[in-house]
Design an enzyme around this catalytic site. Sequence first.
Site, PDB file in Angstrom:
ATOM      1  N   ASN A 166      -9.396   4.237   7.038  1.00 36.94           N
ATOM      2  CA  ASN A 166      -8.439   3.190   8.590  1.00 36.94           C
ATOM      3  C   ASN A 166      -9.474   2.580   9.486  1.00 36.94           C
ATOM      4  O   ASN A 166      -8.935   2.148  10.238  1.00 36.94           O
ATOM      5  CB  ASN A 166      -8.308   5.228   9.481  1.00 36.94           C
ATOM      6  CG  ASN A 166      -7.410   5.519   8.346  1.00 36.94           C
ATOM      7  OD1 ASN A 166      -6.842   4.895   7.906  1.00 36.94           O
ATOM      8  ND2 ASN A 166      -6.594   7.438   8.605  1.00 36.94           N
TER       9      ASN A 166
ATOM     10  N   GLY B 297       0.262   5.456   1.328  1.00 39.72           N
ATOM     11  CA  GLY B 297      -0.903   5.910   1.525  1.00 39.72           C
ATOM     12  C   GLY B 297      -0.046   7.456   1.267  1.00 39.72           C
ATOM     13  O   GLY B 297       0.722   7.525   0.775  1.00 39.72           O
ATOM     14  N   GLY B 298      -0.600   8.878   1.945  1.00 40.16           N
ATOM     15  CA  GLY B 298      -0.131  10.072   1.791  1.00 40.16           C
ATOM     16  C   GLY B 298       1.114  10.368   2.897  1.00 40.16           C
ATOM     17  O   GLY B 298       1.636  11.327   1.864  1.00 40.16           O
TER      18      GLY B 298
ATOM     19  N   TYR C 296      -0.516  -7.125  10.915  1.00 36.63           N
ATOM     20  CA  TYR C 296      -0.854  -6.903   9.478  1.00 36.63           C
ATOM     21  C   TYR C 296      -1.930  -7.901   9.969  1.00 36.63           C
ATOM     22  O   TYR C 296      -2.401  -8.883  10.179  1.00 36.63           O
ATOM     23  CB  TYR C 296       0.234  -7.647   9.207  1.00 36.63           C
ATOM     24  CG  TYR C 296      -0.537  -8.638   7.536  1.00 36.63           C
ATOM     25  CD1 TYR C 296      -0.204  -9.701   7.429  1.00 36.63           C
ATOM     26  CD2 TYR C 296      -0.378  -7.457   6.412  1.00 36.63           C
ATOM     27  CE1 TYR C 296      -1.119 -10.135   5.911  1.00 36.63           C
ATOM     28  CE2 TYR C 296      -0.914  -8.084   5.642  1.00 36.63           C
ATOM     29  CZ  TYR C 296      -1.305  -9.063   5.306  1.00 36.63           C
ATOM     30  OH  TYR C 296      -1.245  -9.013   3.633  1.00 36.63           O
TER      31      TYR C 296
ATOM     32  N   ASP D 247      -7.898  11.131  12.420  1.00 34.46           N
ATOM     33  CA  ASP D 247      -8.357  10.771  10.707  1.00 34.46           C
ATOM     34  C   ASP D 247      -8.832   9.756  10.675  1.00 34.46           C
ATOM     35  O   ASP D 247      -8.696   8.867  10.002  1.00 34.46           O
ATOM     36  CB  ASP D 247      -6.185  10.385  10.033  1.00 34.46           C
ATOM     37  CG  ASP D 247      -6.747  10.351   8.578  1.00 34.46           C
ATOM     38  OD1 ASP D 247      -5.693   9.941   8.402  1.00 34.46           O
ATOM     39  OD2 ASP D 247      -7.396  11.269   8.567  1.00 34.46           O
TER      40      ASP D 247
ATOM     41  N   GLY E  41       0.271  -1.467  -0.390  1.00 32.93           N
ATOM     42  CA  GLY E  41      -0.072  -0.203   0.289  1.00 32.93           C
ATOM     43  C   GLY E  41       1.091   1.528   0.123  1.00 32.93           C
ATOM     44  O   GLY E  41       1.963   1.200   0.005  1.00 32.93           O
TER      45      GLY E  41
END
Lengths: 770, 257
Positions: A141, A22-23, A92, A136, A20
Site C-alpha cells: 500500500n 487485490g484481495g 492514478y 492496512d 491489478g
Amino acid sequence: MSDEGLTVFNGRYELLRRIGRGGMADVYLARDASLDRQVAVKVLFPEFANDPSFVERFRREAKAAANLNHPNIVGIYDWGQEQGTYYIVMEYVVGRNMADVLRSTGRLSGDRAAEIASDVAEALSSAHNAGLVHRDIKLGNIIVSDDGQVKVADFGIATALARRTGDNLTHIGSVMGTATYFSPEQAQDKALDGRSDLYSLGVVLYELIVGKPPFSAETSTAVAVKHVQERPLPPSLLGVGIVESLEAIILKLLAKNPAKRYPRADDLRADLQRYLAGAHSIGAPPARAGTADRAAARPSAAPGPTSTPRTGSVAMSGPRSGPAATPDPRTGSVAASGRPRTGSVATPGRPRAGPVAMSGRPRTGPVAAAPPPGGGPPTGSTAQVPAAPGSGQGPPQQFVPPAYYYEEVHRSDGWKRALLMMLGLGALVVVLVVLGVTFYESLGLDDDNGTDAPAASESVALIDVPDVLGLNYADADAQLRSIGLVPEPSYQVNTGQPENTVIAQSPPAGQRIDEGTTVALTVSQGETPTVPPVRGRNRVDATDILRSAGYEVIVIEGASQAEAGIVVGQEPSSNTELAPGEAVTITVSTGPGQIFVPDLRGQTLSQAFQTLIEQGFRVGERREPSTTVEEGQIIDTDPPHGWPVSSGLEVFVIISDGPPLVAIPDVQGLLFDTGKLAVERAGLVVGIVTFEPVEPGSTDVGRILAQTPPPNLEVSAETPVDVVVGEVSETEGDQVDPPEGEDTETGGGDQTGAGETGADQTESDPGNSG
Amino acid sequence: MRLDYGAATHVGLRRRENQDRHVARSDLFAVADGVGSHRGGGTAAGIAAEILAEAERVESLDQLIALVGTVNEAILEAAKDDPRLFETSTTLCVLAHVGRSRLAACNVGDSRLYALYRGGLSQVSVDHTISENLRRDGIISAAEAVEHVDRHTLTRAVGLEPRVYVDGWELAAVGGTRFLLCSDGLSNEVPEPEIAEILRFADDPSDAASRLVQRAVRPGRGRDNATAVVVEVAGDPELDPSRPGQLVLGFHPAVAA
C-alpha cells in the site's frame, strides 16, 4: 465488466485495462472522459458488493478518505455503483509499490527507508487528525511514484472491511491474506487507534531494512500470535548494518503496548527527521535560529556549564555535559535529554491519552472526551440507593461515561521485558549526545566567525569591546552586559587554563560594535576525562574499567567472530572526551555461534536450573506476579526463551508469584453490564448477584446498588466481586410498569421509537466483554 | 388459560443463510439469533432451539433461567469439540407459560419481546448492546443510539462465557394480550408503530407473524434474517379480573445462569 470492449462507469470512466487484482477488488486503468485524465478505478468483487452493510461502510469510509487531501495519500476522486457492483475512482499513480521495489532491488539503506517512513508518517498524521485509521499499512500500500513521491493507498477501505463483521482474525485474514503487518491490538481484535498504524509502519520499516518482516509463520494466525507475544529481533542482531538510533525508532514502533509507541505519527516523523538530519548534519549543520533569537533565549547569566538552548532544527545539539537540557515537549522521546537512562527517554513528553481516548473510535467523540468513571447515575431519582456515588446530582449529561465500554480487558503479562528496548533507547541517547557534542563544536566554531560584528557602522551607539581575556567567565559576563553587549559562551576542555576562564573572545578587544551585539567567549572548562579503551577486554573487566572512570555502562550483545564475552565495540570510541556520569555503550560478542535461551516453561524449578547450568548459563531467579501462570511455576526467563545470548550469561528464571493484586473498581451506580465490564477489565470476576427491590420505573432497575468487597480494596486477580442489583419485585406496590417506565397502558406507546428503528442494522456482533 | 400462537421466519434478501431459529410449542416460545457470520452462529442458535423444544415444561421463572444456563453450557460444550464454533453464540428471547395466569420471560442479547397490551405496544425486554447501555445512562439519545457504531455490539450472548446473565420477567397473562418475540432483523426493519398496527389488526397470531416478517423483508429492506413468534393470551380482556393494570409483575435483571 470484462477486459474486452469498453466498459464505461457513470458515463464517464472508461475502463482501459486491468492493472491489478487485490484481495477485494480489481484495479483498472481508466480514462476520466469529463476531465480527460487517467484515473485508477477499483472495482469491488461481487461478494463484497452484495453485502449491504459492507457497502454502506465502504461508502462512508470512501467518503472520509475522499476528504483526505495530502500529497502523500493517493487521492480518492469519486465512487459509485454500476452493473451491480461498486467502484472507487482514484488518483492514478505511475510508480511501483514498495513490495515490488523490495522484491526487485532488495533491502533499502536505513536512510532511504527512513525517508519513506517519514513520508508515510506524514500521510498517517493527516489521516489520523481526520479521525481515520488506515488499518492496512503494508508494503503493497506504499507506492513510490516515478517522480519520487511516496504515496499511501487504500485509506478507509480496510476500515470498511474490518467492520464488516464482528469476527476478526479469520475473516480479515482470509480477505487480506496475511497478518504480517497486524498490530498486536489488531490481532486481538481490540479497539484500534492511529498507533496501530504506527506499529504496522514499524513492520514496514523493519522489512525494508532487514529484507524480511519481523514475524513470519505458516499461518496468519501464527503470525498474529507472534505479534502479540514475541519480541522482534533487533535488526542489528541479524547482521544488518543499522544506526542504533534508527533501530531504536523501529523497536519503539514495534512495542506491543500502544502506549509505548509514539503517541502520534508526527512524533515519529520528527524522530525520523532528526535521525536523517543527524546522519548528515555533522558535515553540514542545518540552518540555525538567528543570533537575536539565541541571545534572547539565552539564560540570563551564570558561569559554568550552561544548557544553552538552541531552537529550531538543532534540537539535537545539547550541552556536552552538565545538567540535562530541557526536554523537547513536542517529542519527548529521544530529542533533548542530555542524560541517557532517565525517565524521559521512554516516556512520551506529552500527556498520555486516557483510556477512553485510546479506544480510537472517532465517531464517539463526545463520549471519548469525557472524564473517567466514578460519577453517579444520570437522574435524580436514586436518592434511596445506598452508597450510590453522586446520586441525585446533576443532569444526565454529567453522568461520567465509564471507560469500560470501550476498553478491553488488559492483563499485564509481565511486560516489563522491554529491557532490551530500553537498552536500545539508551544507546540511542548516547549516540545523540555524541552527535550533539560534535555538532555543538562545529556550531561553536561557526559562531566565532558568524557572529562577528559588522564593521563599524555609522549608528549612534557604538561600543568599544573590552578585553575580557583571562577573566573569570562570571566577571566577563557581568562586564559585557553592563555596557550593553551580549556574551555568548562556548566551552573548551583541556586548555591548560583554570576552569571558567575566558580564553578567547570575538570580536577582539578594541573593536567598536553596535549595542546588543553578541560577543562570543570561549571559556575553559578544565579537564575532561576521555573514555578508556576497552575493546578486546572481557565484559566484566570492561565494565569495571568504565565504571571506575565514572561512566555508566550500557551493554549490547551481538554475535561476532570474537569469542563470546569479549567487547567488540564501544561508543563513544576510546580517547573521546566524555564527562563522567555519561554513558558508554559497549557491544559484547555472543560468540560466533549463537546460543538461545531454552524454553523452560512447564519445567520444574530444578529441571530448569539444571538445563541452564548444562548449557553454560549462570542462573538467577526472580519472582513476578502473573495471572496466567500458577504460583510457583515458571513464567519465562529473562532474557526470554529463544533470545540469542552468549554462554556464561546470567539467565533469570522468572517464577510466578501468583496473581497480582488489583484494586477493585467502584461499580456502584453503573448498569450491570457496564459494571461487569469494569470488573472484568480490572482482572476480577463478577461473583454472586443478588437483588434488591426498587421502585418500578426507577433508573435503578438493572443498576448495581452495592458491591462487596468495596471499591479500592486490593485483592488478587480473579477475585469475585458480589453485587446487588436493583430489580422490580412482584411484591412491590400494585402498579408495576415495564422497565424504564416506558408506555404500556396508553396508545402513546405506539410512538415509542417511531422513526428510530429504521437503522441499517444487519448483524449482531458478539460483545467483547469476554 | 390457553395461548394461541403462530410463527414465521425468512432468510431476508441479502443473507444466504438463516441463522435465526425459533421455538413455538403450546407452553414455550423462543427466538434465537445466531451471532457471527460463520456457520457457528446458526449452530449455536440451533442448539438453543433444540434444547428448548425438547425441554420439560417450566413452572417458574427460575426454571426458565436455569434452562438458559443449560443452553449456554451446551453451546460451550459443542464449541469445545468443534473449533469452528469457537466464540460463536446466540441471542435468546423466551416466553413461557408457568402456570395459571402467569407467564415468565427471559432475554439475553438483542432479540426482543414486545407486548401489545390494552391497545398499546411496549418493548418488555432490554437490549443487551453497548449503545443501549449508553442510552440508558443518558450519554447518548435514543436517536443517536440507533446510529451508534456499537449498536450491534452485544454485551451479553448465550454460549460466550461459562456464566450467562439473564434478564427475567414475571408477567401477567391478561386475556387479549399479544406478545411478539422477534429477531433484530425484524425490529430493525419494521418501525414500532407498524409493528403495533399489524399486531392489533391481524386476524390471529399466525397472520400477525407472517405479515410482520413479510413487512421486514419487503423490497429495499430485508437486510438480515427476520423471525417473528406471536403469542396471544386467549380470552376477553374485559372478563379477566386478574390484577388489572399490571403486565410486568417483576423484573430481575442479570440473573446468573
